[in-house]
Design a protein around this motif. Structure first.
Motif, PDB file in Angstrom:
ATOM      1  N   GLN A 260       6.127  -0.623  15.386  1.00 50.84           N
ATOM      2  CA  GLN A 260       4.890   0.101  15.658  1.00 50.84           C
ATOM      3  C   GLN A 260       4.492   0.806  14.365  1.00 50.84           C
ATOM      4  OE1 GLN A 260       4.696   3.616  18.358  1.00 50.84           O
ATOM      5  NE2 GLN A 260       3.420   2.232  19.556  1.00 50.84           N
ATOM      6  N   ASP A 261       3.341   0.431  13.848  1.00 51.55           N
ATOM      7  CA  ASP A 261       2.817   1.018  12.615  1.00 51.55           C
ATOM      8  C   ASP A 261       1.835   2.130  13.003  1.00 51.55           C
ATOM      9  OD1 ASP A 261       2.228   1.381   9.923  1.00 51.55           O
ATOM     10  OD2 ASP A 261       0.728  -0.210   9.891  1.00 51.55           O
ATOM     11  N   ILE A 262       2.029   3.323  12.452  1.00 51.76           N
ATOM     12  CA  ILE A 262       1.139   4.452  12.744  1.00 51.76           C
ATOM     13  C   ILE A 262       0.425   4.825  11.451  1.00 51.76           C
ATOM     14  CG2 ILE A 262       0.992   6.837  13.549  1.00 51.76           C
ATOM     15  CD1 ILE A 262       3.519   6.238  15.200  1.00 51.76           C
ATOM     16  N   ASP A 263      -0.900   4.719  11.469  1.00 50.99           N
ATOM     17  CA  ASP A 263      -1.659   4.988  10.249  1.00 50.99           C
ATOM     18  C   ASP A 263      -1.923   6.481  10.075  1.00 50.99           C
ATOM     19  OD1 ASP A 263      -3.804   5.633  11.932  1.00 50.99           O
ATOM     20  OD2 ASP A 263      -4.845   3.750  11.596  1.00 50.99           O
ATOM     21  N   ARG A 264      -2.662   6.814   9.035  1.00 52.50           N
ATOM     22  CA  ARG A 264      -2.922   8.222   8.713  1.00 52.50           C
ATOM     23  C   ARG A 264      -3.724   8.945   9.780  1.00 52.50           C
ATOM     24  NH1 ARG A 264      -4.109   6.893   2.444  1.00 52.50           N
ATOM     25  NH2 ARG A 264      -1.932   6.588   1.924  1.00 52.50           N
ATOM     26  N   GLU A 265      -4.487   8.198  10.567  1.00 55.06           N
ATOM     27  CA  GLU A 265      -5.254   8.810  11.664  1.00 55.06           C
ATOM     28  C   GLU A 265      -4.438   8.887  12.952  1.00 55.06           C
ATOM     29  OE1 GLU A 265      -6.788   6.195   9.767  1.00 55.06           O
ATOM     30  OE2 GLU A 265      -7.570   7.792   8.487  1.00 55.06           O
ATOM     31  N   GLU A 266      -3.116   8.575  12.845  1.00 55.29           N
ATOM     32  CA  GLU A 266      -2.189   8.606  13.984  1.00 55.29           C
ATOM     33  C   GLU A 266      -2.478   7.500  15.009  1.00 55.29           C
ATOM     34  OE1 GLU A 266       0.518  10.687  14.152  1.00 55.29           O
ATOM     35  OE2 GLU A 266      -0.076  11.352  12.147  1.00 55.29           O
ATOM     36  N   THR A 267      -3.156   6.433  14.591  1.00 55.28           N
ATOM     37  CA  THR A 267      -3.400   5.294  15.461  1.00 55.28           C
ATOM     38  C   THR A 267      -2.217   4.341  15.367  1.00 55.28           C
ATOM     39  OG1 THR A 267      -5.781   5.470  15.065  1.00 55.28           O
ATOM     40  CG2 THR A 267      -4.987   3.386  15.973  1.00 55.28           C
ATOM     41  N   ALA A 268      -1.650   3.990  16.507  1.00 52.18           N
ATOM     42  CA  ALA A 268      -0.485   3.109  16.549  1.00 52.18           C
ATOM     43  C   ALA A 268      -0.915   1.663  16.778  1.00 52.18           C
ATOM     44  CB  ALA A 268       0.460   3.547  17.656  1.00 52.18           C
ATOM     45  N   THR A 269      -0.288   0.757  16.031  1.00 57.37           N
ATOM     46  CA  THR A 269      -0.527  -0.675  16.183  1.00 57.37           C
ATOM     47  C   THR A 269       0.828  -1.369  16.237  1.00 57.37           C
ATOM     48  OG1 THR A 269      -2.534  -0.508  14.831  1.00 57.37           O
ATOM     49  CG2 THR A 269      -1.648  -2.701  15.175  1.00 57.37           C
ATOM     50  N   ASN A 270       1.030  -2.192  17.267  1.00 56.73           N
ATOM     51  CA  ASN A 270       2.247  -2.986  17.356  1.00 56.73           C
ATOM     52  C   ASN A 270       2.055  -4.238  16.507  1.00 56.73           C
ATOM     53  OD1 ASN A 270       3.676  -1.327  19.208  1.00 56.73           O
ATOM     54  ND2 ASN A 270       2.338  -2.087  20.816  1.00 56.73           N
ATOM     55  N   ILE A 271       2.998  -4.470  15.578  1.00 58.30           N
ATOM     56  CA  ILE A 271       2.872  -5.624  14.697  1.00 58.30           C
ATOM     57  C   ILE A 271       4.193  -6.380  14.632  1.00 58.30           C
ATOM     58  CG2 ILE A 271       0.992  -4.712  13.297  1.00 58.30           C
ATOM     59  CD1 ILE A 271       2.996  -3.881  11.199  1.00 58.30           C
ATOM     60  N   LEU A 272       4.083  -7.676  14.362  1.00 58.14           N
ATOM     61  CA  LEU A 272       5.235  -8.541  14.193  1.00 58.14           C
ATOM     62  C   LEU A 272       5.397  -8.780  12.698  1.00 58.14           C
ATOM     63  CD1 LEU A 272       7.319 -10.263  15.741  1.00 58.14           C
ATOM     64  CD2 LEU A 272       5.675 -12.136  15.633  1.00 58.14           C
ATOM     65  N   ILE A 273       6.615  -8.498  12.193  1.00 58.13           N
ATOM     66  CA  ILE A 273       6.847  -8.651  10.761  1.00 58.13           C
ATOM     67  C   ILE A 273       8.005  -9.606  10.506  1.00 58.13           C
ATOM     68  CG2 ILE A 273       5.962  -6.353  10.209  1.00 58.13           C
ATOM     69  CD1 ILE A 273       8.935  -5.491   9.803  1.00 58.13           C
ATOM     70  N   GLY A 274       7.969 -10.206   9.344  1.00 58.68           N
ATOM     71  CA  GLY A 274       9.067 -11.023   8.858  1.00 58.68           C
ATOM     72  C   GLY A 274       9.658 -10.336   7.641  1.00 58.68           C
ATOM     73  N   PRO A 275      10.798  -9.650   7.793  1.00 59.27           N
ATOM     74  CA  PRO A 275      11.398  -8.978   6.643  1.00 59.27           C
ATOM     75  C   PRO A 275      11.638  -9.967   5.503  1.00 59.27           C
ATOM     76  CG  PRO A 275      12.538  -8.375   8.660  1.00 59.27           C
ATOM     77  CD  PRO A 275      11.616  -9.503   9.001  1.00 59.27           C
ATOM     78  N   PHE A 276      11.309  -9.562   4.283  1.00 55.50           N
ATOM     79  CA  PHE A 276      11.414 -10.431   3.121  1.00 55.50           C
ATOM     80  C   PHE A 276      12.451  -9.926   2.122  1.00 55.50           C
ATOM     81  CE2 PHE A 276       9.899 -11.799  -1.094  1.00 55.50           C
ATOM     82  CZ  PHE A 276       9.932 -13.169  -0.903  1.00 55.50           C
ATOM     83  N   ALA A 277      12.442  -8.608   1.858  1.00 54.32           N
ATOM     84  CA  ALA A 277      13.392  -8.056   0.891  1.00 54.32           C
ATOM     85  C   ALA A 277      13.507  -6.552   1.075  1.00 54.32           C
ATOM     86  CB  ALA A 277      12.939  -8.356  -0.533  1.00 54.32           C
ATOM     87  N   LEU A 278      14.671  -6.016   0.729  1.00 52.41           N
ATOM     88  CA  LEU A 278      14.893  -4.577   0.640  1.00 52.41           C
ATOM     89  C   LEU A 278      14.977  -4.234  -0.833  1.00 52.41           C
ATOM     90  CD1 LEU A 278      17.573  -4.070   3.419  1.00 52.41           C
ATOM     91  CD2 LEU A 278      15.202  -3.309   3.471  1.00 52.41           C
TER      92      LEU A 278
END
Length: 60
Positions: free
Chosen positions: A14-32
């Motif tokens: 769940q990504d929360i932007d600066r306006e506190e809006t939450a978006t559920n997203i699917l990610i593919g981890p690439f690197a740490l």
């Protein structure tokens, strides 16, 4: 996250932007990446682009 990266697994976050809006997203981890902080480089399936997330901002 390391397990998902090593095993090529997608992760829902769940990504929360600066306006506190939450978006559920699917990610593919690439690197740490370590520097002053740890960052996750990931492919965002929603935005169709690579993104960088600071790991200490993640909530469990």
């Amino acid at each position: 996250m390391q397990n998902a990266l090593t095993n090529y697994r997608l992760v829902k976050i769940q990504d929360i932007d600066r306006e506190e809006t939450a978006t559920n997203i699917l990610i593919g981890p690439f690197a740490l990446v370590s520097g002053e902080n740890w960052f996750l480089i990931e492919w965002c399936h929603l935005r169709k682009e690579f993104r960088f997330f600071q790991l200490d901002k993640f909530k469990k």
